[in-house]
Design a protein around this motif. Sequence first.
Motif, PDB file in Angstrom:
ATOM      1  N   LEU A  89       0.819  -1.214   0.000  1.00  0.00           N
ATOM      2  CA  LEU A  89       0.000   0.000   0.000  1.00  0.00           C
ATOM      3  C   LEU A  89       0.856   1.270   0.000  1.00  0.00           C
ATOM      4  O   LEU A  89       0.628   2.180  -0.817  1.00  0.00           O
ATOM      5  CB  LEU A  89      -0.958  -0.016   1.195  1.00  0.00           C
ATOM      6  N   PRO A  90       1.882   1.402   0.879  1.00  0.00           N
ATOM      7  CA  PRO A  90       2.755   2.584   0.808  1.00  0.00           C
ATOM      8  C   PRO A  90       3.515   2.688  -0.509  1.00  0.00           C
ATOM      9  O   PRO A  90       3.755   3.795  -1.001  1.00  0.00           O
ATOM     10  CB  PRO A  90       3.713   2.378   1.988  1.00  0.00           C
ATOM     11  N   PHE A  93       0.987   4.028  -3.121  1.00  0.00           N
ATOM     12  CA  PHE A  93       0.738   5.439  -2.821  1.00  0.00           C
ATOM     13  C   PHE A  93       1.968   6.281  -3.161  1.00  0.00           C
ATOM     14  O   PHE A  93       1.845   7.372  -3.739  1.00  0.00           O
ATOM     15  CB  PHE A  93       0.388   5.597  -1.341  1.00  0.00           C
ATOM     16  N   VAL A  97       1.843   9.354  -5.765  1.00  0.00           N
ATOM     17  CA  VAL A  97       1.787  10.695  -5.173  1.00  0.00           C
ATOM     18  C   VAL A  97       3.166  11.246  -4.804  1.00  0.00           C
ATOM     19  O   VAL A  97       3.463  12.407  -5.094  1.00  0.00           O
ATOM     20  CB  VAL A  97       0.885  10.680  -3.911  1.00  0.00           C
ATOM     21  N   ILE A 363      -4.837   8.383   6.787  1.00  0.00           N
ATOM     22  CA  ILE A 363      -3.580   8.535   6.057  1.00  0.00           C
ATOM     23  C   ILE A 363      -2.503   7.593   6.584  1.00  0.00           C
ATOM     24  O   ILE A 363      -1.629   7.157   5.833  1.00  0.00           O
ATOM     25  CB  ILE A 363      -3.106  10.001   6.128  1.00  0.00           C
ATOM     26  N   LEU A 366      -1.313   4.562   4.605  1.00  0.00           N
ATOM     27  CA  LEU A 366      -0.612   4.878   3.364  1.00  0.00           C
ATOM     28  C   LEU A 366       0.891   5.016   3.580  1.00  0.00           C
ATOM     29  O   LEU A 366       1.667   4.969   2.624  1.00  0.00           O
ATOM     30  CB  LEU A 366      -1.167   6.174   2.761  1.00  0.00           C
TER      31      LEU A 366
END
Length: 389
Positions: A89-90, A93, A97, A363, A366
């Motif tokens: 997931l990180p 992300f 981003v 958050i 993430l």
Amino acid sequence: MRRYDLDWLRVIVFGLLIFYHVGMFFVAPDWEWHIKNNITYEWIKYPMLFLNQWRLPILFVISGMGTSYALSKRTAIQFAFERTKKLLLPLIFGMLVIVPPQVYLEKFSKGMIEGSYFDFWPSHAFVGTYPVGNLSWHHLWFIPYLLLFSLVLIPVFIFLRNNPNNFILRTTAKISSTRFGLYWFIVPLYLIEAFVEPFFKETHALVGDWFVLINSITLFFFGFLLISVKETFWKTVEANRKTYIKCGIIGFTLLMLITTVFEDSYVRHFTEALIKVFSFWSWILTLFGYASKYLNKPSKILVYCNEAVYPFYILHQTITVILGYYLMNSQSNSFLKFSIMSIGTFLLSWMIYEFLIRRWFLIRPLFGLHNTKKISEPEFLHQSSRSVL
């Protein structure tokens, strides 16, 4: 048993990563990086070479040690699910981003693209793969490698966990009990350095990056083995830390001598490979030894830093590149630029972590953090022992 020294080492090494990446902004152009200062320096590569030899290897060893903690009270499926959640997931992300501003500023500064950042993202940010295209994981490459190693080695780790008296762990305990027995670990590292490294350039692209893959998974596996023999390893490195630091100094000095004095040849390659693994392994043992002696104690600062280190790692290089972009053509002296970039990266990373990531529960996942409203200190200490990094 809780090893606070491992948490301190993880925090310190990731902290040094910020200085290392700021150094990449100033080091000579043959050390390629995303953006460069208008004045670069040849001499900076020597302290960076010193850090570079053990910085990533010790992180993979520590990660292997952390895996032992994480797997100690989980089934294989539970471990795989948790590791995937905290790493994948990180990573996704970060690629969507965090990393795109680095790609944009690099290509914009080189005249490869035009327009504002919002002309670039999202319409062009995910077209093709870097460097020809724009999609990349850049400094986050450590995460997919760690995820791959964690999942691939689950059957081996489960076997070792369930059979503590097996031949592998008995041998590890035996060679870890003497001052120089721990140097048996450099044998496979030497073979990899001597016979794999010349044929596969380090790319961090995962696919085809065979030297980094084989070398890193070996170090990761070593970490699991060493933590599994418990106090046998820690007593040895703590008692012999002064010997190991002498070996490290001698090894790095010889390495610099060989690489700067002798021309490239087969003899130089095989000799350099041996001295290189001897040097960085000596420094790893040194760091473990001194950390065991002086850092194996709880601290409220450590509790805070241990949670912050993963978000800092994800954020830091993008902030460094942004600061570097606005300073690269400035006439300010390089020491001032270095100070602004180093302090600015730490400060901005902390502000984003403290006032956004840490407090916003949606958050936190993430950035690989537990999505919980409040973590008491004892509970957090228990959780941090299973840190993915």
